[in-house]
Design a protein around this motif. Sequence first.
Motif, PDB file in Angstrom:
ATOM      1  N   ALA A  99      -1.782   8.979   4.527  1.00 25.71           N
ATOM      2  CA  ALA A  99      -1.632  10.080   5.478  1.00 25.71           C
ATOM      3  C   ALA A  99      -1.377   9.559   6.885  1.00 25.71           C
ATOM      4  CB  ALA A  99      -2.878  10.959   5.451  1.00 25.71           C
ATOM      5  N   ALA A 100      -2.038   8.473   7.264  1.00 24.04           N
ATOM      6  CA  ALA A 100      -1.897   7.941   8.617  1.00 24.04           C
ATOM      7  C   ALA A 100      -0.502   7.387   8.869  1.00 24.04           C
ATOM      8  CB  ALA A 100      -2.944   6.855   8.862  1.00 24.04           C
ATOM      9  N   GLY A 101       0.124   6.830   7.849  1.00 19.64           N
ATOM     10  CA  GLY A 101       1.449   6.235   8.039  1.00 19.64           C
ATOM     11  C   GLY A 101       2.587   7.013   7.437  1.00 19.64           C
ATOM     12  N   GLY A 102       2.288   8.183   6.813  1.00 17.12           N
ATOM     13  CA  GLY A 102       3.337   8.963   6.163  1.00 17.12           C
ATOM     14  C   GLY A 102       3.896   8.290   4.929  1.00 17.12           C
ATOM     15  N   HIS A 103       3.096   7.440   4.276  1.00 16.02           N
ATOM     16  CA  HIS A 103       3.562   6.679   3.119  1.00 16.02           C
ATOM     17  C   HIS A 103       3.492   7.521   1.846  1.00 16.02           C
ATOM     18  CE1 HIS A 103       3.410   3.050   5.585  1.00 16.02           C
ATOM     19  NE2 HIS A 103       2.179   3.360   5.926  1.00 16.02           N
ATOM     20  N   ASN A 104       4.479   7.377   0.986  1.00 13.24           N
ATOM     21  CA  ASN A 104       4.412   7.959  -0.342  1.00 13.24           C
ATOM     22  C   ASN A 104       3.401   7.173  -1.170  1.00 13.24           C
ATOM     23  OD1 ASN A 104       6.509   9.787   0.306  1.00 13.24           O
ATOM     24  ND2 ASN A 104       8.044   8.228  -0.178  1.00 13.24           N
ATOM     25  N   ILE A 105       2.719   7.852  -2.084  1.00  9.06           N
ATOM     26  CA  ILE A 105       1.629   7.205  -2.820  1.00  9.06           C
ATOM     27  C   ILE A 105       1.696   7.575  -4.292  1.00  9.06           C
ATOM     28  CG2 ILE A 105       0.033   9.109  -2.263  1.00  9.06           C
ATOM     29  CD1 ILE A 105      -2.225   6.983  -2.183  1.00  9.06           C
ATOM     30  N   LEU A 106       1.331   6.611  -5.132  1.00  2.00           N
ATOM     31  CA  LEU A 106       1.286   6.804  -6.585  1.00  2.00           C
ATOM     32  C   LEU A 106      -0.125   6.491  -7.066  1.00  2.00           C
ATOM     33  CD1 LEU A 106       2.614   7.217  -9.382  1.00  2.00           C
ATOM     34  CD2 LEU A 106       3.240   4.801  -9.344  1.00  2.00           C
ATOM     35  N   LEU A 107      -0.749   7.467  -7.736  1.00  2.90           N
ATOM     36  CA  LEU A 107      -2.095   7.297  -8.286  1.00  2.90           C
ATOM     37  C   LEU A 107      -1.976   6.991  -9.768  1.00  2.90           C
ATOM     38  CD1 LEU A 107      -3.866  10.346  -6.565  1.00  2.90           C
ATOM     39  CD2 LEU A 107      -3.714   7.978  -5.764  1.00  2.90           C
ATOM     40  N   LEU A 108      -2.623   5.916 -10.190  1.00  3.19           N
ATOM     41  CA  LEU A 108      -2.479   5.407 -11.546  1.00  3.19           C
ATOM     42  C   LEU A 108      -3.853   5.336 -12.187  1.00  3.19           C
ATOM     43  CD1 LEU A 108      -0.246   3.950 -13.397  1.00  3.19           C
ATOM     44  CD2 LEU A 108      -1.251   1.842 -12.534  1.00  3.19           C
ATOM     45  N   GLY A 109      -4.077   6.076 -13.277  1.00  8.03           N
ATOM     46  CA  GLY A 109      -5.390   6.041 -13.898  1.00  8.03           C
ATOM     47  C   GLY A 109      -5.454   6.857 -15.166  1.00  8.03           C
ATOM     48  N   PRO A 110      -6.559   6.736 -15.913  1.00  4.92           N
ATOM     49  CA  PRO A 110      -6.692   7.459 -17.189  1.00  4.92           C
ATOM     50  C   PRO A 110      -6.891   8.950 -16.972  1.00  4.92           C
ATOM     51  CG  PRO A 110      -8.730   6.324 -16.630  1.00  4.92           C
ATOM     52  CD  PRO A 110      -7.721   5.897 -15.610  1.00  4.92           C
TER      53      PRO A 110
ATOM     54  N   ARG B 214      10.757   3.561  -3.017  1.00  6.54           N
ATOM     55  CA  ARG B 214      10.432   4.505  -1.946  1.00  6.54           C
ATOM     56  C   ARG B 214       8.961   4.910  -1.943  1.00  6.54           C
ATOM     57  NH1 ARG B 214      15.609   4.743  -3.292  1.00  6.54           N
ATOM     58  NH2 ARG B 214      17.171   5.394  -1.738  1.00  6.54           N
ATOM     59  N   ILE B 215       8.154   4.297  -2.805  1.00  7.48           N
ATOM     60  CA  ILE B 215       6.715   4.570  -2.866  1.00  7.48           C
ATOM     61  C   ILE B 215       5.986   3.340  -2.361  1.00  7.48           C
ATOM     62  CG2 ILE B 215       4.779   5.225  -4.338  1.00  7.48           C
ATOM     63  CD1 ILE B 215       6.738   6.568  -6.217  1.00  7.48           C
ATOM     64  N   ASP B 216       5.337   3.462  -1.218  1.00  9.15           N
ATOM     65  CA  ASP B 216       4.734   2.304  -0.562  1.00  9.15           C
ATOM     66  C   ASP B 216       3.394   1.898  -1.158  1.00  9.15           C
ATOM     67  OD1 ASP B 216       6.876   2.302   1.149  1.00  9.15           O
ATOM     68  OD2 ASP B 216       5.854   3.360   2.769  1.00  9.15           O
ATOM     69  N   ILE B 217       2.647   2.856  -1.678  1.00 11.45           N
ATOM     70  CA  ILE B 217       1.280   2.584  -2.116  1.00 11.45           C
ATOM     71  C   ILE B 217       1.121   2.947  -3.584  1.00 11.45           C
ATOM     72  CG2 ILE B 217      -1.145   3.217  -1.789  1.00 11.45           C
ATOM     73  CD1 ILE B 217      -0.571   3.730   1.135  1.00 11.45           C
ATOM     74  N   HIS B 218       0.655   1.989  -4.401  1.00 14.55           N
ATOM     75  CA  HIS B 218       0.273   2.253  -5.793  1.00 14.55           C
ATOM     76  C   HIS B 218      -1.203   1.894  -5.898  1.00 14.55           C
ATOM     77  CE1 HIS B 218       4.427   0.126  -6.306  1.00 14.55           C
ATOM     78  NE2 HIS B 218       4.572   1.341  -5.794  1.00 14.55           N
ATOM     79  N   VAL B 219      -2.024   2.835  -6.273  1.00 16.90           N
ATOM     80  CA  VAL B 219      -3.466   2.569  -6.332  1.00 16.90           C
ATOM     81  C   VAL B 219      -4.017   3.022  -7.677  1.00 16.90           C
ATOM     82  CG1 VAL B 219      -4.038   4.781  -5.236  1.00 16.90           C
ATOM     83  CG2 VAL B 219      -5.655   2.883  -5.113  1.00 16.90           C
TER      84      VAL B 219
ATOM     85  N   TYR C   9       7.266  -7.043  -0.405  1.00 14.63           N
ATOM     86  CA  TYR C   9       6.892  -7.680   0.867  1.00 14.63           C
ATOM     87  C   TYR C   9       7.063  -6.707   2.034  1.00 14.63           C
ATOM     88  CZ  TYR C   9       7.385 -10.747   4.956  1.00 14.63           C
ATOM     89  OH  TYR C   9       7.271 -11.311   6.196  1.00 14.63           O
ATOM     90  N   ASP C  10       8.207  -6.001   2.068  1.00 23.02           N
ATOM     91  CA  ASP C  10       8.431  -5.031   3.145  1.00 23.02           C
ATOM     92  C   ASP C  10       7.397  -3.906   3.097  1.00 23.02           C
ATOM     93  OD1 ASP C  10      10.573  -6.504   3.966  1.00 23.02           O
ATOM     94  OD2 ASP C  10      12.112  -5.132   3.207  1.00 23.02           O
ATOM     95  N   ARG C  11       7.091  -3.439   1.892  1.00 22.56           N
ATOM     96  CA  ARG C  11       6.127  -2.353   1.759  1.00 22.56           C
ATOM     97  C   ARG C  11       4.730  -2.797   2.220  1.00 22.56           C
ATOM     98  NH1 ARG C  11      10.301  -0.613   1.547  1.00 22.56           N
ATOM     99  NH2 ARG C  11      11.260   0.887   0.148  1.00 22.56           N
TER     100      ARG C  11
ATOM    101  N   PRO D 247      -5.534 -10.764   8.820  1.00 23.02           N
ATOM    102  CA  PRO D 247      -5.690 -11.075   7.392  1.00 23.02           C
ATOM    103  C   PRO D 247      -6.320  -9.939   6.594  1.00 23.02           C
ATOM    104  CG  PRO D 247      -6.376 -12.928   8.750  1.00 23.02           C
ATOM    105  CD  PRO D 247      -6.147 -11.796   9.685  1.00 23.02           C
ATOM    106  N   SER D 248      -7.316  -9.245   7.179  1.00 17.65           N
ATOM    107  CA  SER D 248      -7.965  -8.158   6.440  1.00 17.65           C
ATOM    108  C   SER D 248      -7.011  -6.996   6.209  1.00 17.65           C
ATOM    109  CB  SER D 248      -9.199  -7.677   7.210  1.00 17.65           C
ATOM    110  OG  SER D 248      -8.834  -7.154   8.484  1.00 17.65           O
ATOM    111  N   HIS D 249      -6.122  -6.733   7.151  1.00 17.72           N
ATOM    112  CA  HIS D 249      -5.144  -5.654   6.988  1.00 17.72           C
ATOM    113  C   HIS D 249      -4.169  -5.985   5.867  1.00 17.72           C
ATOM    114  CE1 HIS D 249      -5.968  -5.399  11.573  1.00 17.72           C
ATOM    115  NE2 HIS D 249      -6.872  -4.710  10.912  1.00 17.72           N
ATOM    116  N   LEU D 250      -3.711  -7.227   5.842  1.00 18.40           N
ATOM    117  CA  LEU D 250      -2.789  -7.648   4.784  1.00 18.40           C
ATOM    118  C   LEU D 250      -3.472  -7.628   3.422  1.00 18.40           C
ATOM    119  CD1 LEU D 250      -0.845 -10.604   6.439  1.00 18.40           C
ATOM    120  CD2 LEU D 250       0.159  -8.514   5.520  1.00 18.40           C
ATOM    121  N   ALA D 251      -4.717  -8.104   3.363  1.00 11.95           N
ATOM    122  CA  ALA D 251      -5.427  -8.147   2.088  1.00 11.95           C
ATOM    123  C   ALA D 251      -5.598  -6.752   1.506  1.00 11.95           C
ATOM    124  CB  ALA D 251      -6.788  -8.815   2.281  1.00 11.95           C
ATOM    125  N   GLU D 252      -5.908  -5.774   2.365  1.00 16.72           N
ATOM    126  CA  GLU D 252      -6.049  -4.403   1.875  1.00 16.72           C
ATOM    127  C   GLU D 252      -4.721  -3.839   1.412  1.00 16.72           C
ATOM    128  OE1 GLU D 252      -7.636   0.020   3.314  1.00 16.72           O
ATOM    129  OE2 GLU D 252      -7.955  -1.735   4.594  1.00 16.72           O
ATOM    130  N   ALA D 253      -3.651  -4.115   2.152  1.00 14.07           N
ATOM    131  CA  ALA D 253      -2.326  -3.616   1.765  1.00 14.07           C
ATOM    132  C   ALA D 253      -1.870  -4.206   0.439  1.00 14.07           C
ATOM    133  CB  ALA D 253      -1.314  -3.922   2.863  1.00 14.07           C
TER     134      ALA D 253
END
Length: 511
Positions: free
Chosen positions: A211-222, A385-390, A472-474, A493-499
């Motif tokens: 939400a903070a960056g306007g990123h598209n997100i994909l939720l992956l789970g059972p 086009r999806i920046d975040i997969h969690v 890498y860009d994402r 480093p902590s920002h990169l590790a979380e990303a």
Amino acid sequence: MLARVLSASVMGIDAYVVQVEADIAHGLPQFATVGLPDAAVKESRDRVLAAVRNSGFLFPHQRVTINLAPADRKKEGSGFDLPISIGILVATEQVTPRRPEPTILLGELALDGLLRPVHGVLPIALAAIREGVQAIIVPRANAREAAIVQGLKVWPADSLREAVSILQSDLDPPAFSVDMEQAFFQAATYDVDFGDVKGQQNVKRSLEVAAAGGHNILLLGPPGSGKTMLARRLPTILPAMTLEEALETTKIHSVAGLLRADEAIIATRPFRAPHHTISDAGLIGGGAYPRPGEVSLAHNGVLFLDELPEFRKNVLEVMRQPMEDGTVTISRAATALTYPARFMLAAAMNPCPCGYFGDPHHECTCSPPQIQRYLSKISGPLLDRIDIHVEVAALPYDHLAKAPTGENSDVVRERVNRARHVQLERFRDKPGMYCNAHMQSKHLRKYCRLEQGADAIIDAAIRRLGFSARAYDRILKVSRTIADIEGSEMIGPSHLAEAIQYRSLDRTYWA
């Protein structure tokens, strides 16, 4: 006799004023409508004839010609019933309008003369102000929608006879009014809250970053892990809508006929969740007379695609251009219409056909080729086009039995607003860019500066986890957003590790 009255028609999400000319001539009884009317306008003949008679007026047994000017633009919808009826009554001298200012007439007639609501009243009201028209008569159910336009006299009517009374009155009847600030405040409330979700702190954090960056997100789970519940609460943590955004969103929903009679303006972020059987025309818009699709109805909000691999491939592929441009253009032989489609994509999927790959409590029954075919249903260009997969893990019973303890939406939205303000300042000299998700490769070098030693982390991730140059860009975009949330100018480093944690589908074991 000849009479002229004003009406309006919608094209796309905008409207234009139409002059309705009614001519009554000697000859055999005939009713002709010219000026590129669609089927609904042509059928108004029978509705108008019955409504005029049942309202106590006389319908002329002569040659009636109705012209809708400008004659070279398509006219559609049932809103021309009222102006055509008034035009005929004025031409036959049964009605003598006493209103000094030009007035737009709009409404569908029932056979007994009652007025029914029509679509697109808000863009028509805006067009009236733009063209210098000061008053409009609409069905009562559309009055709140029209009254949010400042400087326009809105007179609601329940029937043809009441509309005639307004036109013939020597004194201005009381105009319908709406307190804009109060209407906006009352509409800006959500039915759900982020605090309703139990556990899933890591997923909540990823949604906050998205939400903070306007990123598209994909939720992956059972199945049953809460992916849909989390996604439905994503709009509640997005920045509050501005008045300009609310008007634009309301225009789209008005044209589509989705605005309720008691709803003056849409002040909450839209959340659209189409079923996976939707067609490409239903998703991006279309039809013989093009209507906005789900991507446009989600404008300034969230488009949620549940069970993403179950959508047909051609349906997902047509979404790529709106995701890139923020608009969708529907071309037909006679016209081309452009609808806004700046939305945030949230998608959810199972990790395999049975849904339990990697679940410690259920055994997966899928073979590796089945899993690979399932995951490959999502094309690379769309995934790009999806920046975040969690990953969303199923909650154990002890978490489900507890009361929710997380932050509510207001607290999270405050942090999101602060991060968005930083991004607005960063991109203030770049039109069309207002969040980190819009950055391109050339912007990454300028705005994504790493602290000393941070590059070693991303280098190790690329080597060990098999990340591509695309990933890498994402990662840089998402880490830039995380740094903005933390109030850091440099990416640490902590920002990169979380990303890096938010790139589940890029890890080697998924392949």
